[in-house]
Design a protein around this motif. Structure first.
Motif, PDB file in Angstrom:
ATOM      1  N   GLY A 116     -56.257  -8.740  51.716  1.00 21.75           N
ATOM      2  CA  GLY A 116     -56.711  -9.673  52.743  1.00 21.75           C
ATOM      3  C   GLY A 116     -56.421  -9.255  54.166  1.00 21.75           C
ATOM      4  N   ARG A 117     -55.847  -8.090  54.381  1.00 20.67           N
ATOM      5  CA  ARG A 117     -55.532  -7.641  55.742  1.00 20.67           C
ATOM      6  C   ARG A 117     -56.749  -7.095  56.486  1.00 20.67           C
ATOM      7  NH1 ARG A 117     -50.912  -5.546  52.813  1.00 20.67           N
ATOM      8  NH2 ARG A 117     -52.032  -3.583  52.695  1.00 20.67           N
ATOM      9  N   ARG A 118     -57.847  -6.954  55.786  1.00 20.83           N
ATOM     10  CA  ARG A 118     -59.083  -6.444  56.381  1.00 20.83           C
ATOM     11  C   ARG A 118     -60.225  -7.163  55.682  1.00 20.83           C
ATOM     12  NH1 ARG A 118     -59.679  -1.385  59.026  1.00 20.83           N
ATOM     13  NH2 ARG A 118     -57.547  -0.917  58.455  1.00 20.83           N
ATOM     14  N   PRO A 119     -61.282  -7.556  56.392  1.00 19.69           N
ATOM     15  CA  PRO A 119     -62.406  -8.224  55.713  1.00 19.69           C
ATOM     16  C   PRO A 119     -62.897  -7.379  54.534  1.00 19.69           C
ATOM     17  CG  PRO A 119     -62.656  -8.397  58.076  1.00 19.69           C
ATOM     18  CD  PRO A 119     -61.498  -7.456  57.838  1.00 19.69           C
ATOM     19  N   THR A 120     -62.957  -8.026  53.374  1.00 20.03           N
ATOM     20  CA  THR A 120     -63.264  -7.340  52.128  1.00 20.03           C
ATOM     21  C   THR A 120     -64.316  -8.123  51.358  1.00 20.03           C
ATOM     22  OG1 THR A 120     -60.988  -6.536  52.030  1.00 20.03           O
ATOM     23  CG2 THR A 120     -62.252  -6.455  49.982  1.00 20.03           C
ATOM     24  N   VAL A 121     -65.362  -7.418  50.941  1.00 18.74           N
ATOM     25  CA  VAL A 121     -66.413  -7.997  50.108  1.00 18.74           C
ATOM     26  C   VAL A 121     -66.290  -7.351  48.737  1.00 18.74           C
ATOM     27  CG1 VAL A 121     -68.906  -8.207  49.777  1.00 18.74           C
ATOM     28  CG2 VAL A 121     -67.935  -8.357  52.083  1.00 18.74           C
ATOM     29  N   PHE A 122     -66.310  -8.179  47.697  1.00 17.66           N
ATOM     30  CA  PHE A 122     -66.231  -7.664  46.332  1.00 17.66           C
ATOM     31  C   PHE A 122     -67.498  -8.042  45.583  1.00 17.66           C
ATOM     32  CE2 PHE A 122     -64.520  -8.529  41.874  1.00 17.66           C
ATOM     33  CZ  PHE A 122     -64.717  -7.220  41.447  1.00 17.66           C
ATOM     34  N   LEU A 123     -68.159  -7.053  45.014  1.00 19.06           N
ATOM     35  CA  LEU A 123     -69.358  -7.235  44.208  1.00 19.06           C
ATOM     36  C   LEU A 123     -69.007  -6.800  42.783  1.00 19.06           C
ATOM     37  CD1 LEU A 123     -72.451  -7.804  44.160  1.00 19.06           C
ATOM     38  CD2 LEU A 123     -72.781  -5.433  44.814  1.00 19.06           C
ATOM     39  N   PRO A 124     -68.719  -7.754  41.874  1.00 24.82           N
ATOM     40  CA  PRO A 124     -68.235  -7.371  40.542  1.00 24.82           C
ATOM     41  C   PRO A 124     -69.190  -6.484  39.743  1.00 24.82           C
ATOM     42  CG  PRO A 124     -67.974  -9.734  40.873  1.00 24.82           C
ATOM     43  CD  PRO A 124     -68.766  -9.212  42.038  1.00 24.82           C
ATOM     44  N   ASN A 125     -70.501  -6.692  39.860  1.00 28.68           N
ATOM     45  CA  ASN A 125     -71.451  -5.942  39.024  1.00 28.68           C
ATOM     46  C   ASN A 125     -71.068  -6.042  37.556  1.00 28.68           C
ATOM     47  OD1 ASN A 125     -73.363  -4.598  40.924  1.00 28.68           O
ATOM     48  ND2 ASN A 125     -71.440  -3.857  41.780  1.00 28.68           N
ATOM     49  N   ALA A 126     -70.698  -7.201  37.112  1.00 25.86           N
ATOM     50  CA  ALA A 126     -70.214  -7.545  35.766  1.00 25.86           C
ATOM     51  C   ALA A 126     -68.686  -7.636  35.838  1.00 25.86           C
ATOM     52  CB  ALA A 126     -70.633  -6.561  34.687  1.00 25.86           C
ATOM     53  N   TRP A 127     -68.170  -8.772  35.478  1.00 30.14           N
ATOM     54  CA  TRP A 127     -66.727  -9.020  35.558  1.00 30.14           C
ATOM     55  C   TRP A 127     -65.945  -8.071  34.661  1.00 30.14           C
ATOM     56  CZ3 TRP A 127     -64.873 -11.648  39.379  1.00 30.14           C
ATOM     57  CH2 TRP A 127     -65.646 -12.644  39.981  1.00 30.14           C
ATOM     58  N   SER A 128     -64.778  -7.656  35.141  1.00 33.63           N
ATOM     59  CA  SER A 128     -63.918  -6.762  34.361  1.00 33.63           C
ATOM     60  C   SER A 128     -63.484  -7.404  33.050  1.00 33.63           C
ATOM     61  CB  SER A 128     -62.687  -6.379  35.191  1.00 33.63           C
ATOM     62  OG  SER A 128     -61.998  -7.537  35.628  1.00 33.63           O
ATOM     63  N   PHE A 129     -63.366  -8.724  33.002  1.00 31.00           N
ATOM     64  CA  PHE A 129     -62.917  -9.376  31.765  1.00 31.00           C
ATOM     65  C   PHE A 129     -63.988  -9.398  30.689  1.00 31.00           C
ATOM     66  CE2 PHE A 129     -63.797 -12.788  34.891  1.00 31.00           C
ATOM     67  CZ  PHE A 129     -64.850 -13.462  34.281  1.00 31.00           C
ATOM     68  N   TYR A 130     -65.230  -9.029  31.001  1.00 31.65           N
ATOM     69  CA  TYR A 130     -66.257  -8.912  29.967  1.00 31.65           C
ATOM     70  C   TYR A 130     -65.918  -7.796  28.976  1.00 31.65           C
ATOM     71  CZ  TYR A 130     -69.673 -11.541  32.923  1.00 31.65           C
ATOM     72  OH  TYR A 130     -70.342 -12.469  33.674  1.00 31.65           O
TER      73      TYR A 130
END
Length: 192
Positions: A116-130
């Motif tokens: 969170g110290r820098r603006p961060t966008v996350f695009l899962p492209n399918a969740w890791s828990f799948y």
């Protein structure tokens, strides 16, 4: 006063397939806007050439041992801290205004590195828990719940992906942006 161009670092572990294509489309669009764009990805000659053709800088991200461990166990292995350090170093070296993480491996290392110290966008492209079951799935879901607070936004390509995240208890600043279709490459079928 001269304004500095927006600087974006994309981080992706896949260098082929849909994740890589999505990253390259974004990189090309951002570079065309005059932004300073870099892509941190595992060394791959073809992908690096495509990044540079799109107008961005390719930065090598050495992940071989971590990738092999992750594929065997569903977890990233002991070299996670080195991978996270590489993300933090790339963000600092490029003076990134935004870091865009593509897929689970980049999402894991990048959110851990930046917290969170820098603006961060996350695009899962399918969740890791799948990809995992049982105890591993529970651990990964817990991780996603914690890490979501370190993302300025989580971008889902489908409503189903967003719903699965919500069902897993992930609280986030959700954005829905469906994948586009290049109509020049895939023209609509004629009526018939």
């Amino acid at each position: 006063m001269h304004e500095r161009a927006l600087s974006v670092v994309h981080v992706t572990e896949p260098v082929d397939g849909g994740v890589a294509r999505c990253a390259l489309y974004l990189v090309g669009d951002q570079a065309a806007r005059g932004w300073r764009v870099a892509v941190l990805a595992p060394p791959d000659r073809e992908f690096a050439a495509a990044v540079e053709r799109a107008g961005a800088r390719a930065l090598p991200w050495r992940l071989a041992a971590r990738q092999a461990a992750a594929r065997r166990t569903g977890f990233p292995g002991l070299s996670l801290l080195r991978a996270a350090r590489a993300v933090a170093d790339a963000a600092a070296a490029t003076r990134a205004d935004v870091v865009h993480l593509h897929s689970s491996q980049a999402g894991l290392a990048g959110r851990l590195a930046l917290r969170g110290r820098r603006p961060t966008v996350f695009l899962p492209n399918a969740w890791s828990f799948y990809a995992v079951d049982g105890i591993a799935r529970s651990a990964v879901v817990r991780w996603e719940r914690v890490a979501a607070r370190w993302a300025s936004a989580i971008v889902c390509a489908s409503e189903g992906e967003r719903r699965d995240g919500i069902r897993a208890g992930i609280r986030a600043n959700w954005r829905m942006i469906p994948n586009g279709i290049d109509l020049d490459a895939f023209p609509p079928a004629p009526d018939g």
